[in-house]
Design a protein around this motif. Structure first.
Motif, PDB file in Angstrom:
ATOM      1  N   ILE A  34      11.194 -17.431   4.386  1.00 20.84           N
ATOM      2  CA  ILE A  34      10.637 -17.080   3.079  1.00 20.84           C
ATOM      3  C   ILE A  34      10.360 -15.585   3.025  1.00 20.84           C
ATOM      4  O   ILE A  34       9.950 -14.976   4.018  1.00 20.84           O
ATOM      5  N   ALA A  35      10.604 -14.996   1.870  1.00 20.20           N
ATOM      6  CA  ALA A  35      10.311 -13.577   1.645  1.00 20.20           C
ATOM      7  C   ALA A  35       9.928 -13.409   0.181  1.00 20.20           C
ATOM      8  O   ALA A  35      10.456 -14.099  -0.697  1.00 20.20           O
ATOM      9  N   GLY A  36       9.008 -12.523  -0.090  1.00 20.84           N
ATOM     10  CA  GLY A  36       8.597 -12.287  -1.464  1.00 20.84           C
ATOM     11  C   GLY A  36       7.956 -10.933  -1.626  1.00 20.84           C
ATOM     12  O   GLY A  36       7.411 -10.357  -0.676  1.00 20.84           O
ATOM     13  N   VAL A  37       8.041 -10.397  -2.858  1.00 21.12           N
ATOM     14  CA  VAL A  37       7.483  -9.096  -3.179  1.00 21.12           C
ATOM     15  C   VAL A  37       6.570  -9.254  -4.389  1.00 21.12           C
ATOM     16  O   VAL A  37       6.915  -9.949  -5.359  1.00 21.12           O
ATOM     17  N   SER A  38       5.411  -8.613  -4.356  1.00 16.28           N
ATOM     18  CA  SER A  38       4.463  -8.661  -5.450  1.00 16.28           C
ATOM     19  C   SER A  38       5.088  -8.125  -6.736  1.00 16.28           C
ATOM     20  O   SER A  38       5.913  -7.210  -6.709  1.00 16.28           O
ATOM     21  N   SER A  39       4.684  -8.692  -7.863  1.00 20.65           N
ATOM     22  CA  SER A  39       5.190  -8.224  -9.157  1.00 20.65           C
ATOM     23  C   SER A  39       4.848  -6.767  -9.402  1.00 20.65           C
ATOM     24  O   SER A  39       5.522  -6.075 -10.180  1.00 20.65           O
ATOM     25  N   THR A  40       3.832  -6.258  -8.715  1.00 19.67           N
ATOM     26  CA  THR A  40       3.443  -4.861  -8.883  1.00 19.67           C
ATOM     27  C   THR A  40       4.381  -3.900  -8.157  1.00 19.67           C
ATOM     28  O   THR A  40       4.297  -2.682  -8.369  1.00 19.67           O
ATOM     29  N   ALA A  41       5.250  -4.431  -7.305  1.00 19.85           N
ATOM     30  CA  ALA A  41       6.140  -3.567  -6.521  1.00 19.85           C
ATOM     31  C   ALA A  41       7.612  -3.894  -6.741  1.00 19.85           C
ATOM     32  O   ALA A  41       8.481  -3.378  -6.027  1.00 19.85           O
ATOM     33  N   VAL A  42       7.916  -4.738  -7.743  1.00 20.32           N
ATOM     34  CA  VAL A  42       9.307  -5.095  -8.019  1.00 20.32           C
ATOM     35  C   VAL A  42      10.060  -3.872  -8.543  1.00 20.32           C
ATOM     36  O   VAL A  42       9.512  -3.050  -9.270  1.00 20.32           O
ATOM     37  N   GLY A  43      11.343  -3.756  -8.145  1.00 18.34           N
ATOM     38  CA  GLY A  43      12.175  -2.665  -8.625  1.00 18.34           C
ATOM     39  C   GLY A  43      12.153  -1.424  -7.758  1.00 18.34           C
ATOM     40  O   GLY A  43      12.769  -0.417  -8.103  1.00 18.34           O
ATOM     41  N   ARG A  44      11.481  -1.499  -6.618  1.00 19.55           N
ATOM     42  CA  ARG A  44      11.382  -0.341  -5.721  1.00 19.55           C
ATOM     43  C   ARG A  44      12.117  -0.551  -4.405  1.00 19.55           C
ATOM     44  O   ARG A  44      11.981   0.230  -3.473  1.00 19.55           O
ATOM     45  N   SER A  45      12.890  -1.621  -4.286  1.00 19.47           N
ATOM     46  CA  SER A  45      13.642  -1.941  -3.058  1.00 19.47           C
ATOM     47  C   SER A  45      12.733  -2.252  -1.874  1.00 19.47           C
ATOM     48  O   SER A  45      13.092  -1.998  -0.719  1.00 19.47           O
ATOM     49  N   VAL A  46      11.573  -2.832  -2.169  1.00 19.49           N
ATOM     50  CA  VAL A  46      10.687  -3.269  -1.085  1.00 19.49           C
ATOM     51  C   VAL A  46      11.333  -4.401  -0.295  1.00 19.49           C
ATOM     52  O   VAL A  46      11.224  -4.472   0.938  1.00 19.49           O
ATOM     53  N   GLY A  47      12.033  -5.313  -1.004  1.00 23.29           N
ATOM     54  CA  GLY A  47      12.723  -6.395  -0.312  1.00 23.29           C
ATOM     55  C   GLY A  47      13.779  -5.884   0.653  1.00 23.29           C
ATOM     56  O   GLY A  47      13.945  -6.428   1.756  1.00 23.29           O
ATOM     57  N   PHE A  48      14.495  -4.845   0.264  1.00 19.64           N
ATOM     58  CA  PHE A  48      15.502  -4.231   1.134  1.00 19.64           C
ATOM     59  C   PHE A  48      14.833  -3.670   2.389  1.00 19.64           C
ATOM     60  O   PHE A  48      15.330  -3.846   3.513  1.00 19.64           O
ATOM     61  N   ALA A  49      13.699  -3.003   2.209  1.00 25.77           N
ATOM     62  CA  ALA A  49      12.977  -2.445   3.352  1.00 25.77           C
ATOM     63  C   ALA A  49      12.515  -3.559   4.296  1.00 25.77           C
ATOM     64  O   ALA A  49      12.588  -3.415   5.525  1.00 25.77           O
ATOM     65  N   LEU A  50      12.040  -4.669   3.733  1.00 26.67           N
ATOM     66  CA  LEU A  50      11.609  -5.794   4.565  1.00 26.67           C
ATOM     67  C   LEU A  50      12.764  -6.361   5.380  1.00 26.67           C
ATOM     68  O   LEU A  50      12.628  -6.640   6.572  1.00 26.67           O
ATOM     69  N   LYS A  51      13.924  -6.551   4.740  1.00 26.81           N
ATOM     70  CA  LYS A  51      15.066  -7.133   5.454  1.00 26.81           C
ATOM     71  C   LYS A  51      15.572  -6.189   6.549  1.00 26.81           C
ATOM     72  O   LYS A  51      15.960  -6.647   7.637  1.00 26.81           O
ATOM     73  N   LEU A  52      15.564  -4.884   6.296  1.00 31.53           N
ATOM     74  CA  LEU A  52      16.029  -3.967   7.338  1.00 31.53           C
ATOM     75  C   LEU A  52      15.035  -3.903   8.493  1.00 31.53           C
ATOM     76  O   LEU A  52      15.444  -3.729   9.650  1.00 31.53           O
ATOM     77  N   HIS A  53      13.746  -4.053   8.199  1.00 31.98           N
ATOM     78  CA  HIS A  53      12.778  -4.133   9.284  1.00 31.98           C
ATOM     79  C   HIS A  53      13.007  -5.403  10.100  1.00 31.98           C
ATOM     80  O   HIS A  53      12.984  -5.380  11.340  1.00 31.98           O
ATOM     81  N   GLN A  54      13.252  -6.521   9.417  1.00 28.10           N
ATOM     82  CA  GLN A  54      13.528  -7.770  10.113  1.00 28.10           C
ATOM     83  C   GLN A  54      14.786  -7.638  10.965  1.00 28.10           C
ATOM     84  O   GLN A  54      14.833  -8.148  12.091  1.00 28.10           O
ATOM     85  N   ARG A  55      15.797  -6.965  10.441  1.00 29.80           N
ATOM     86  CA  ARG A  55      17.042  -6.754  11.199  1.00 29.80           C
ATOM     87  C   ARG A  55      16.778  -5.950  12.468  1.00 29.80           C
ATOM     88  O   ARG A  55      17.232  -6.338  13.566  1.00 29.80           O
ATOM     89  N   SER A  56      16.066  -4.848  12.348  1.00 27.51           N
ATOM     90  CA  SER A  56      15.809  -4.031  13.537  1.00 27.51           C
ATOM     91  C   SER A  56      14.946  -4.785  14.540  1.00 27.51           C
ATOM     92  O   SER A  56      15.171  -4.712  15.752  1.00 27.51           O
ATOM     93  N   TRP A  57      13.965  -5.547  14.035  1.00 30.44           N
ATOM     94  CA  TRP A  57      13.116  -6.359  14.911  1.00 30.44           C
ATOM     95  C   TRP A  57      13.961  -7.359  15.692  1.00 30.44           C
ATOM     96  O   TRP A  57      13.778  -7.539  16.908  1.00 30.44           O
ATOM     97  N   ALA A  58      14.895  -8.021  15.020  1.00 32.75           N
ATOM     98  CA  ALA A  58      15.737  -9.010  15.686  1.00 32.75           C
ATOM     99  C   ALA A  58      16.672  -8.361  16.703  1.00 32.75           C
ATOM    100  O   ALA A  58      16.838  -8.855  17.828  1.00 32.75           O
TER     101      ALA A  58
END
Length: 307
Positions: free
Chosen positions: A114-138
């Motif tokens: 599961i992944a989600g971004v607050s409505s206050t931060a939509v449109g800023r590519s926060v989801g992209f940042a989360l996935k790339l952090h998950q990728r580097s972590w893995a």
């Protein structure tokens, strides 16, 4: 012999860190750059209080205060067992989060649940940042693939997963979770498309650097499913070497204002995609204008996609 060398010779882990491979450094740099561009700090979430913030964020996004998508106890157990909980913070405020757990050991993969971004931060590519952090972590833990599911009717998620991230469709899962009566899913069947993200592939490395993976449609594509004048799905031909399968522009709004129309889209997309795949085709990409790109001719460069 230094004390550190002596401890290492006895098999004791010390604070001496071996140099990372270049691809790992690039993965970390890409994750840091994405977080900077999004205006957030992305890191693991381990503290009990901050895990509670993740629970609250998901409950708000999905509108499930009394039955949140994840519980504090579950997240605590996940992190204790070495699984992934990541958070995107703006100052001290949590604005996005992502949770994943490991597959069976032989599969060398993490399942991003599961992944989600607050409505206050939509449109800023926060989801992209989360996935790339998950990728580097893995990658730093020797894991070569991340898999997850998403609703194939949500066009922005299809573009994000297949184009911006370069994930590969692997399996269509009808009504995968059963009933999910929440703000996002409504009363619709919970069909999902399982995707796999090969973390070291050239396409994914390019996507992590901002070079989206665009699948060329070509002039001879056949429209297998389109949007009619009334906004409802219109079935077309299924005999093309390349087919386009449309999805509605905003299925979440459609579920609220016209649940019957949303249900028609669910059944139409499910039927067309599964029929094409059963006949030897596979989903190879997503086009914002035409929808899913489905090809009958195998493409060895993207082998392993849904077929």
């Amino acid at each position: 012999m230094t004390s550190g060398e002596n401890l290492a010779s006895m098999g004791v882990v010390t604070n001496v860190t071996a140099p990372r491979a270049p691809d790992l450094d690039l993965a970390v740099q890409a994750a840091d750059a994405a977080a900077l561009a999004a205006g957030v700090s992305v890191r693991e979430v381990l503290d009990l209080q901050e895990l509670g913030l993740v629970v609250d964020l998901f409950a708000t996004i999905w509108g499930r205060d009394e039955n949140p998508p994840v519980t504090l106890e579950l997240l605590r157990a996940f992190t204790k067992a070495g699984n992934y909980v990541g958070g995107a913070f703006e100052g001290g405020r949590l604005v996005g989060a992502c949770v994943g757990f490991f597959h069976a050991p032989a599969e060398d993969a993490l399942h991003s649940h599961i992944a989600g971004v607050s409505s206050t931060a939509v449109g800023r590519s926060v989801g992209f940042a989360l996935k790339l952090h998950q990728r580097s972590w893995a990658l730093l833990r020797g894991v070569s693939e991340i898999a997850w599911t998403y609703d194939p009717l949500v066009s922005r998620n299809a573009h994000f997963n297949l184009v911006k991230l370069g994930a590969l469709p692997a399996e269509y899962l009808p009504n995968f979770y059963g009933a999910m009566p929440d703000r996002i899913n409504g009363a619709d069947d919970s069909d999902r498309l399982l995707v796999r993200w090969p973390l070291r592939s050239a396409e994914v490395q390019a996507a992590a650097s901002g070079d989206a993976v665009r699948e060329p449609v070509g002039p001879n594509a056949v429209v297998a499913l389109s949007v009619g004048p009334d906004g409802l799905p219109v079935r077309g031909r299924l005999d093309g070497d390349t087919s386009l399968v449309a999805v509605p522009a905003d299925i979440e709004t459609l579920r609220r204002v016209d649940p019957q129309a949303a249900q028609q889209w669910r059944h139409a997309v499910r039927e067309v995609l599964t029929e094409l795949v059963a006949d030897g085709s596979r989903i190879t990409g997503f086009d914002r204008t035409g929808g899913y790109v489905v090809r009958r001719t195998p493409d060895p460069l993207r082998d392993g996609a849904l077929r």
